[in-house]
Design a protein around this motif. Sequence first.
Motif, PDB file in Angstrom:
ATOM      1  N   UNK A 270       0.849  -1.200   0.000  1.00  0.00           N
ATOM      2  CA  UNK A 270       0.000   0.000   0.000  1.00  0.00           C
ATOM      3  C   UNK A 270       0.881   1.245   0.000  1.00  0.00           C
ATOM      4  N   UNK A 271       1.965   1.194   0.766  1.00  0.00           N
ATOM      5  CA  UNK A 271       2.939   2.278   0.851  1.00  0.00           C
ATOM      6  C   UNK A 271       4.321   1.666   1.019  1.00  0.00           C
ATOM      7  N   UNK A 272       5.328   2.502   0.937  1.00  0.00           N
ATOM      8  CA  UNK A 272       6.704   2.087   1.193  1.00  0.00           C
ATOM      9  C   UNK A 272       7.399   3.171   2.008  1.00  0.00           C
ATOM     10  N   UNK A 273       8.456   2.770   2.693  1.00  0.00           N
ATOM     11  CA  UNK A 273       9.362   3.700   3.349  1.00  0.00           C
ATOM     12  C   UNK A 273      10.718   3.508   2.685  1.00  0.00           C
ATOM     13  N   UNK A 274      11.334   4.603   2.263  1.00  0.00           N
ATOM     14  CA  UNK A 274      12.688   4.547   1.735  1.00  0.00           C
ATOM     15  C   UNK A 274      13.626   4.957   2.862  1.00  0.00           C
ATOM     16  N   UNK A 275      14.601   4.101   3.175  1.00  0.00           N
ATOM     17  CA  UNK A 275      15.526   4.332   4.278  1.00  0.00           C
ATOM     18  C   UNK A 275      16.873   4.793   3.730  1.00  0.00           C
TER      19      UNK A 275
ATOM     20  N   UNK B 266       2.157  12.773   4.913  1.00  0.00           N
ATOM     21  CA  UNK B 266       1.203  12.276   5.899  1.00  0.00           C
ATOM     22  C   UNK B 266       1.152  13.222   7.095  1.00  0.00           C
ATOM     23  N   UNK B 267       0.108  13.086   7.919  1.00  0.00           N
ATOM     24  CA  UNK B 267      -0.089  13.985   9.061  1.00  0.00           C
ATOM     25  C   UNK B 267       0.733  13.616  10.285  1.00  0.00           C
ATOM     26  N   UNK B 268       1.462  12.516  10.260  1.00  0.00           N
ATOM     27  CA  UNK B 268       2.242  12.081  11.424  1.00  0.00           C
ATOM     28  C   UNK B 268       3.324  13.104  11.763  1.00  0.00           C
TER      29      UNK B 268
ATOM     30  N   UNK C 138       1.646   5.926  11.285  1.00  0.00           N
ATOM     31  CA  UNK C 138       0.209   6.101  11.075  1.00  0.00           C
ATOM     32  C   UNK C 138       0.004   6.811   9.742  1.00  0.00           C
ATOM     33  N   UNK C 139      -0.775   6.203   8.850  1.00  0.00           N
ATOM     34  CA  UNK C 139      -1.103   6.825   7.565  1.00  0.00           C
ATOM     35  C   UNK C 139      -2.612   6.759   7.387  1.00  0.00           C
ATOM     36  N   UNK C 140      -3.220   7.912   7.222  1.00  0.00           N
ATOM     37  CA  UNK C 140      -4.664   8.022   7.005  1.00  0.00           C
ATOM     38  C   UNK C 140      -5.447   7.259   8.072  1.00  0.00           C
ATOM     39  N   UNK C 141      -5.019   7.406   9.338  1.00  0.00           N
ATOM     40  CA  UNK C 141      -5.722   6.800  10.453  1.00  0.00           C
ATOM     41  C   UNK C 141      -5.453   5.316  10.664  1.00  0.00           C
TER      42      UNK C 141
END
Length: 169
Positions: free
Chosen positions: A66-71, A93-95, A151-154
Amino acid sequence: MKIHLLALTLACFTLLGCSENDVQDSEAPQASGPVEIDEMPPMIEMDGHPEHGPHGGELVELGKEAFHIEVMHGTGAVAMYVLDGSATQPVAIEADKLTVSLKHDGKVKSFELPADPQAEDASGKSSRFASANTEMDQWLEAEAEGAVIVQIEGKSYTGKISHDHDHDH
């Protein structure tokens, strides 16, 4: 009857001079040889996203793509970018932070990366999270494994940080 219809159709094409070329749009571009590409496209893995993120970092999958994190690490600091399912576009995102738990040499430690919005991120949102914590950078450089929680979109997502060099998930 079918023979008469076929003969009539052929006669119309012969009398009117209609050819296959007349049917084509005269404005359509015609191919004139091989197409040249200036640069190679990014390496794409079988799951449909690049092998590395847009900044060249390792990718962490969130929520079944659904999403990814690039480190990004190795510079004395750590940055993590939130990306879309294709791992090519930033997602603001709102985090206000990401939480990372790492295990290295039998020790477990949690780190926080505060929001560090990029110029194109909407007000109050961030697609980049960064920390100048040299210990976290050193642990990642030493191939510590763990998880990132965001947290992404709740919805809460947890991505596995590993250093499998055959596949970066």
